[in-house]
Structure formats: structure tokens, C-alpha cells
Design an enzyme around this catalytic site. Sequence first.
Site, PDB file in Angstrom:
ATOM      1  N   CYS A  84       0.779  -1.246   0.000  1.00 23.51           N
ATOM      2  CA  CYS A  84       0.000   0.000   0.000  1.00 23.51           C
ATOM      3  C   CYS A  84       0.811   1.296   0.000  1.00 23.51           C
ATOM      4  CB  CYS A  84      -0.954   0.006   1.192  1.00 23.51           C
ATOM      5  SG  CYS A  84      -2.102  -1.382   1.192  1.00 23.51           S
ATOM      6  N   HIS A 113      -2.916   6.822   3.676  1.00 30.45           N
ATOM      7  CA  HIS A 113      -1.875   5.855   4.025  1.00 30.45           C
ATOM      8  C   HIS A 113      -0.456   6.294   3.656  1.00 30.45           C
ATOM      9  CE1 HIS A 113      -1.452   1.248   4.908  1.00 30.45           C
ATOM     10  NE2 HIS A 113      -0.990   2.032   5.884  1.00 30.45           N
TER      11      HIS A 113
END
Length: 488
Positions: free
Chosen positions: A72, A122
Site C-alpha cells: 500500500c 496511508h
Amino acid sequence: MKKQLFLIFSLLGCFSLSAQSKKPNILYILVDQWRAQSIGYAGDQVVKTPHLDQLEKESLNLRKTVSGMPVCSPHRASLITGQYPLTHGVFMNDVLLDSNSTTIAKTYKQEGYQTAYIGKWHMDGHGRSSYIPVSRRQGFDYWKALECTHDYNHSEYYSGDSPVKKTWESYDAIAQSEDVVKYLKAQSKSSQPFMLFISIGSPHDPYQTAPEKYRNMYENVEIKLRDNVPLENREKAIKDARGYYAHMTAIDDCVGQMWQALKDQGLDENTILVFSSDHGDLLGSHGAWNKQQPYEESIRVPFLLHYPKVFGKKGKKLDVLLNTPDIMPTLLGLTRMKVPKTVEGRDFSSILTGKKKDDVSYTLISCVQPFGQWPRAKGGREYRGLVSNRYTYVKDLQGPWLLFDNKNDPFQLTNLVNQTKVREVQSQMEKALQSELKMRKDEFKSGLSYVKQWNYLIDETETVPYQKVNYQGIPIKDLSTGYPQNTK
């Protein structure tokens, strides 16, 4: 009277010319953990993705696109900086991307674009539910985002400058897409171009949490697994695939809604619409789940590029080896903007428009430090490798590890590394890999040496803890000094 009419028509002509020369908008749809193989247009006969299938018919399908570090935060940081992970430092999840970075949003903002971000971020490293101040939003102004959550039915976010946490009213992909539609309606009345990212958290696990309507679609459907899922993993893989597909069909409806909004607002022709993912999902292939590993199901991601004004509406499949750092410069090239010197990725825009021959033979994949869902206890290891249009070649710290002929062995069932019959291929790819690493100033050291270099705190599994505690479980109050973050 004639003079007045001449003046009116001159003004209308200027307005028309201005409208025609307006810089293109960008709507970038980023989803989480959607592998390239699991879409209707890619040949999956089970998953229902009618809107994406239609979008592919009217778009460039960059079907060899690779997530160079398939996890991610590294993907997201490379996406918005155009840099490789060892340059920007985000080679693990839950660390901070330097707020002084030159990013895609800052670059477009300087050119008069309105910038917007909705969904999963993120890249902040201050805890997954912490407020992210304007100074750490990397140039995005319109803001409805959270660092990270996969609680899709009780999904929280922060809006604008308020530190008060809010909750999306429904399954978050649907609620976020509805917010995109509202944004597009507002932008249709603006003379400014916009760049909008929507970052959707699914179809990342937990798999069984899509709205019931979508889960019911796959409840009694026969699931066809990939040939590389071992027998002992099939039961779990089938169960997970049902939920995975349910999330995908929900997202597909969201894509259809956003695409229709572009058309309804007269924005479709001059908007670069991208659909892609940060990485794939093994989902039982090779007896593994999730990502990080160098197999096709992990590294290969969908990439549809829809831009009618330049490419028309007749779909085209291209085999260019687009990698994550290449996305920013390619978008800048398509909008005729200068690429910042900090960017390391290649600008593929001239190749996509047919002005230049594709001369990219290989692209880099890597894992700097294994962590999280692929720790050393589960076989996690550092690696560097190259992907070509036919082969995947990977080394770990001990030497050559994997070599697959993806043309004759699409499920990567036979590891050819060090076999006599592919000696020349392996030698060529090894030489090309060393050249690429030299260009990237990548010494291919142990992951822990890079962890130490960037001053990241890790737990006993060599993972940066995403809660605001250290690896001993002790709360850390001063995030500026005590929490894992990029200090470069």
C-alpha cells in the site's frame, strides 16, 4: 449594428477557443488490492464488472502495468512523487512521506488546477485514525480522507480543516463515489481544471463485508480458481473469492456512477479518467495471500486510461511496461506540463500517443524490507527483480531466486532459475538488473540496514506498528520524535 454583431461573434469565438484549449481534468480512481486478472475484460468469467468492461472498450488498456513495490504505502508514495521507494523512503507501510516532497498535487496546483483527495491516504505515519493537518496533505486542497481503515461499513474520515472525525453514511466506496459526483457537478461550473483522486479501500480484505446485495450475487456461483492455487488452499480461496468479487462488483457500480457523472456534466471528453490499483492479491495462488511477493497476482494491476479528446473512444490494448513511478510523469506529459527534476519515472505519454516507439524492455520490482502480512516467519525476504514482456526474474540476498516464462507458463508453475535451457535469458536479465540497480543507486542491502538508515521503529516482526504505541505496547505521546516516520 454590424459592428456590434461582429464584436459579439468575436467574443463568442474567443470563448469557444478558450473552452477548447482548457487544460484536461484528471479523475484518478485508485482501488486497494485489485489484481489485474480478476476483471471481466481480463478474462475472468465469474466476476461481474460491466461498467469496467465498457470503460475498457473505450480506453487504453495498459495490460502489462506493474506495481513495482506491491504494497500500500510504497505504491501511493511512488504514485504521487514519481520516485522509487529508496528515494522517497516509504518502503514500508505506516511511515511518513516527507511533507516537503514534490508531488503530483503540488505540481498541478502550481499550474492552476484545483486538487482534491477522497478516501484512503496511508502516507502519514502518525497512526491510522489520526488527523492529518493541511501541511501534510501533499498539495491536496479539497479533503475528505483518513489515513487507513478497512472497516468499510463504519468508515471514518476528516473533512476540510476540521479535526473532528466524521463517518461515511454507508459502505464507504458508495458514499465516497457519491461525493465525487457532487464534486464533479460543482466543477462543471468552474473555469479551473481539476485533479481529483478517489482512493477506495476495497476489495482489500476483510472480504466478506460488501453490502448484502453484492454478496448475494456470488453466494451460489461456481468459483473458478487460478491453476496455481494448491488443493489444500482451495476451500479458503473459494470463500474469500466470493467476498472479493462482491467488493469488486460494488466498486464497478461506483465506477459506472462516476463515469456517468462526467458525461452528464459535459466533462468526459476533456477528462483523463484512470482506473487502477495499488497492488494485487495472491488469494491462494502459490499457497499465499495478500501482496508483496513477486508473483503475477501480486504485482500486476489494472490500468485503464480514458481520454476521448486525445485517444478517441475506441479501445486499444497496449503492452507497455508502465511502473508506479511512471504514472506521475506520464500524466504530466499528457497534460503538456513540465516534469519536475525530482521525478525518476519515465514519461510514457509520447509512446501512448504514438509519437515515439516503445523502447522500454524491462521494469523493476522490489521488496526492500518484508513486513506485515509477509514477515520473515512466512517466507518474507528482500528481493530485486525485473519484469519484461515475457519473463520475470528475481534475486534475493542469496542470489537468483525465481525465473518464469510468463508466455508459456502464465500461472508461474515452473521456476526456471539456473536451468541450462534459459542460461542466456537469465544472464541477460541479470545484466539488465545490475544496470537498473546501478542507475537507481540501489546497493541491494539487507532490509534492516535501510530501516536503520531511515530511523524507523519496528516491532518483533520487523513491521512498523500502525497504532500509536511502540513495539512493547507503550503509548507514544510525542509523534514528532517517538513514532516511526521519515526523517530524511
